[in-house]
Design a protein around this motif. Structure first.
Motif, mmCIF file in Angstrom:
data_model
loop_
_atom_site.group_PDB
_atom_site.id
_atom_site.type_symbol
_atom_site.label_atom_id
_atom_site.label_comp_id
_atom_site.label_asym_id
_atom_site.label_seq_id
_atom_site.Cartn_x
_atom_site.Cartn_y
_atom_site.Cartn_z
ATOM 1 N N ASP A 46 1.163 -0.971 0.087
ATOM 2 C CA ASP A 46 0.092 -0.139 0.187
ATOM 3 C C ASP A 46 0.589 1.048 -0.394
ATOM 4 O O ASP A 46 0.108 2.475 -0.623
ATOM 5 N N ARG A 47 2.121 1.426 0.966
ATOM 6 C CA ARG A 47 2.757 2.259 0.581
ATOM 7 C C ARG A 47 3.370 2.663 -0.734
ATOM 8 O O ARG A 47 3.722 3.964 -0.825
ATOM 9 N N ILE A 48 4.205 1.635 -1.640
ATOM 10 C CA ILE A 48 4.713 1.847 -2.778
ATOM 11 C C ILE A 48 3.261 2.330 -3.973
ATOM 12 O O ILE A 48 3.674 3.246 -3.717
ATOM 13 N N VAL A 49 2.459 1.467 -3.530
ATOM 14 C CA VAL A 49 1.147 2.040 -4.878
ATOM 15 C C VAL A 49 0.487 3.773 -4.625
ATOM 16 O O VAL A 49 0.671 4.184 -5.199
ATOM 17 N N TYR A 50 1.015 3.727 -3.142
ATOM 18 C CA TYR A 50 0.156 5.485 -3.031
ATOM 19 C C TYR A 50 1.438 6.276 -3.137
ATOM 20 O O TYR A 50 1.455 7.607 -2.665
ATOM 21 N N CYS A 51 2.486 5.925 -3.163
ATOM 22 C CA CYS A 51 4.298 7.365 -2.932
ATOM 23 C C CYS A 51 3.707 7.894 -4.177
ATOM 24 O O CYS A 51 3.222 7.122 -5.315
ATOM 25 N N LYS A 52 4.263 9.371 -4.292
ATOM 26 C CA LYS A 52 4.383 9.762 -5.529
ATOM 27 C C LYS A 52 5.099 9.173 -6.670
ATOM 28 O O LYS A 52 4.811 9.187 -7.963
ATOM 29 N N ALA A 53 6.353 8.508 -6.433
ATOM 30 C CA ALA A 53 7.546 7.860 -6.983
ATOM 31 C C ALA A 53 6.020 7.008 -7.868
ATOM 32 O O ALA A 53 6.821 7.279 -9.590
ATOM 33 N N PHE A 54 5.942 6.076 -7.865
ATOM 34 C CA PHE A 54 5.264 5.350 -7.809
ATOM 35 C C PHE A 54 4.617 6.103 -9.133
ATOM 36 O O PHE A 54 4.185 5.799 -10.091
ATOM 37 N N ARG A 55 3.670 7.149 -8.366
ATOM 38 C CA ARG A 55 2.426 7.440 -9.731
ATOM 39 C C ARG A 55 3.352 7.925 -11.273
ATOM 40 O O ARG A 55 2.411 7.702 -11.958
ATOM 41 N N ARG A 56 4.496 8.353 -10.497
ATOM 42 C CA ARG A 56 5.252 9.202 -11.784
ATOM 43 C C ARG A 56 5.539 8.068 -12.881
ATOM 44 O O ARG A 56 5.973 8.786 -13.874
ATOM 45 N N LEU A 57 5.699 6.693 -12.725
ATOM 46 C CA LEU A 57 6.070 5.878 -13.335
ATOM 47 C C LEU A 57 5.471 5.529 -14.832
ATOM 48 O O LEU A 57 5.982 5.002 -16.118
ATOM 49 N N LYS A 58 3.911 6.359 -15.193
ATOM 50 C CA LYS A 58 3.290 5.949 -16.221
ATOM 51 C C LYS A 58 4.029 7.249 -16.869
ATOM 52 O O LYS A 58 4.154 7.289 -18.147
ATOM 53 N N HIS A 59 4.613 7.763 -16.402
ATOM 54 C CA HIS A 59 5.220 9.421 -17.809
ATOM 55 C C HIS A 59 6.082 8.743 -17.426
ATOM 56 O O HIS A 59 7.678 9.553 -18.139
ATOM 57 N N LYS A 60 7.132 7.844 -17.567
ATOM 58 C CA LYS A 60 8.709 7.794 -18.086
ATOM 59 C C LYS A 60 8.988 6.699 -18.646
ATOM 60 O O LYS A 60 7.442 5.090 -18.798
ATOM 61 N N THR A 61 9.403 6.260 -19.730
ATOM 62 C CA THR A 61 9.642 6.019 -21.068
ATOM 63 C C THR A 61 10.296 4.176 -20.389
ATOM 64 O O THR A 61 11.521 3.951 -19.655
ATOM 65 N N GLN A 62 9.340 3.354 -21.110
ATOM 66 C CA GLN A 62 10.169 1.724 -20.691
ATOM 67 C C GLN A 62 11.717 2.056 -21.577
ATOM 68 O O GLN A 62 12.330 1.497 -21.739
ATOM 69 N N VAL A 63 11.278 2.061 -23.280
ATOM 70 C CA VAL A 63 12.294 1.777 -24.234
ATOM 71 C C VAL A 63 12.066 2.611 -25.089
ATOM 72 O O VAL A 63 12.987 3.348 -25.782
ATOM 73 N N PHE A 64 10.902 2.964 -25.755
ATOM 74 C CA PHE A 64 10.828 3.678 -26.704
ATOM 75 C C PHE A 64 10.899 5.411 -26.508
ATOM 76 O O PHE A 64 9.505 5.591 -25.496
ATOM 77 N N LEU A 65 11.022 6.110 -26.764
ATOM 78 C CA LEU A 65 11.081 7.344 -25.921
ATOM 79 C C LEU A 65 10.202 7.942 -26.713
ATOM 80 O O LEU A 65 9.814 7.891 -27.837
ATOM 81 N N GLN A 66 8.634 9.012 -26.124
ATOM 82 C CA GLN A 66 7.398 9.399 -26.691
ATOM 83 C C GLN A 66 7.436 8.773 -27.531
ATOM 84 O O GLN A 66 7.150 9.445 -28.906
ATOM 85 N N PRO A 67 7.283 6.829 -27.656
ATOM 86 C CA PRO A 67 6.180 6.800 -29.095
ATOM 87 C C PRO A 67 4.726 7.511 -29.214
ATOM 88 O O PRO A 67 4.370 7.731 -28.478
#
Length: 334
Positions: A46-67
């Motif tokens: 729960d602590r991880i899911v509710y933290c800010k760093a977790f929410r930011r993951l949706k806007h970070k690249t995995q492999v392809f930059l801004q596909p």
């Protein structure tokens, strides 16, 4: 008997002798009263899911930059796929799924913007280097909650730290995360490369397709089953030699055809240069750092504070800050 105590009793009866039971956790860096409903590992999820760093993951690249397209992986979707694979392996081995889930959800919290291009940039310019697994531990220990950290359990912290690199977690739940991470990214990166027209199914060597499977589903099933079958009734998590070799060969194929492909990665040099230039600017002007990072600046160093700040950025936020720092803004009459 509380709900937590019932769960702990069920763990002692149902889980493998090699599993890490929540009642046996080595605890947190700062002692806390236990929750009456959740085990310590459930609280960490729960602590991880509710933290800010977790929410930011949706806007970070995995492999392809801004596909262009809605179906390419982000660091968030990667994290979720790793966690699902990890839980499947944990259940197959009778291990603690809550501990496994917490490690999976937290393993990439410290990853940079622009994927491994960002990691290379910070590793090159940061004194002492930069590794995203170590940064993930910093996030949960020192950065989240305005510097108080999430105060996670020892076992979850070790799972996060040891999901990559040579160091091996003490718990089997932590060890299996290393395999889950590789199984996930090898297969979804291959699928994304095919979606982007960089690879085609027949490009994958025929011997690897015969050994691992002809589709993403078949490959994941082969790899997950192999880890479960090979690790049964053992005090370590492992993979059969033949399957491990095939997985390594597929990973090497991806490095050659995708991860170093100019078509797929041509913009990464720009991203690296951008982060390096921002790093140098903030080190020269540390007063520009947000208030949250000033304490790190004075406690450790300006370089450390700047590294933490940049590593936490999303792709779009990094572009925005770079524009503010280095691109002339339009002048308007007030």
């Amino acid at each position: 008997m509380t709900v937590r105590e019932r769960t702990q009793r069920a763990e002692s009866l149902l889980l493998s002798p090699y599993a890490c039971k929540s009642a046996d956790s080595q605890g947190r860096m700062r002692q806390e009263e236990p929750c009456s409903v959740r085990t310590c590992f459930q609280r960490d999820v729960d602590r991880i899911v509710y933290c800010k760093a977790f929410r930011r993951l949706k806007h970070k690249t995995q492999v392809f930059l801004q596909p262009e397209g809605d179906h390419y992986r982000t660091r968030m979707t990667h994290t979720l796929e790793v966690t699902r694979i990890a839980r499947t392996i944990a259940r197959g081995l009778g291990l603690n799924e809550d501990l496994t889930e917490a490690g999976g959800l937290g393993h990439d919290l410290g990853h940079t913007p622009f994927g491994h291009a960002g990691e290379r940039a910070l590793n090159r310019i940061m004194p002492g280097g930069f590794h995203h697994n170590q940064q993930s531990l910093r996030v949960v220990d020192l950065i989240e909650k305005e510097g108080d950290g999430l105060n996670l359990t020892y076992e979850v912290r070790r799972a996060i730290l040891c999901h990559s690199g040579a160091e091996r977690a003490e718990t089997l739940e932590g060890q299996l995360l290393w395999y889950a991470d590789r199984i996930a990214y090898i297969n979804h990166d291959l699928e994304d490369a095919m979606r982007g027209g960089i690879l085609y199914p027949l490009d994958v060597p025929i011997d690897l397709r015969q050994k691992l499977g002809f589709t993403k589903t078949q490959r994941i099933d082969t790899l997950v089953r192999d880890v479960i079958d090979t690790s049964q009734n053992r005090d370590t998590v492992c993979m059969s030699e033949e399957t491990a070799q095939a997985m390594d060969e597929l990973r090497s194929f991806l490095f050659e055809m995708v991860y170093r492909n100019p078509q797929a990665k041509g913009e990464e040099g720009k991203a690296e240069d951008m982060l390096c230039r921002m790093f140098e600017h903030y080190v020269k002007h540390p007063d520009l750092l947000p208030a949250d990072y000033q304490d790190i600046r004075y406690r450790e160093s300006a370089e450390r504070a700047v590294c933490d700040y940049i590593a936490g950025m999303t792709d779009s936020y990094a572009v925005e800050k770079y524009g503010e720092l280095f691109i002339p803004q339009a002048w308007t009459v007030k």
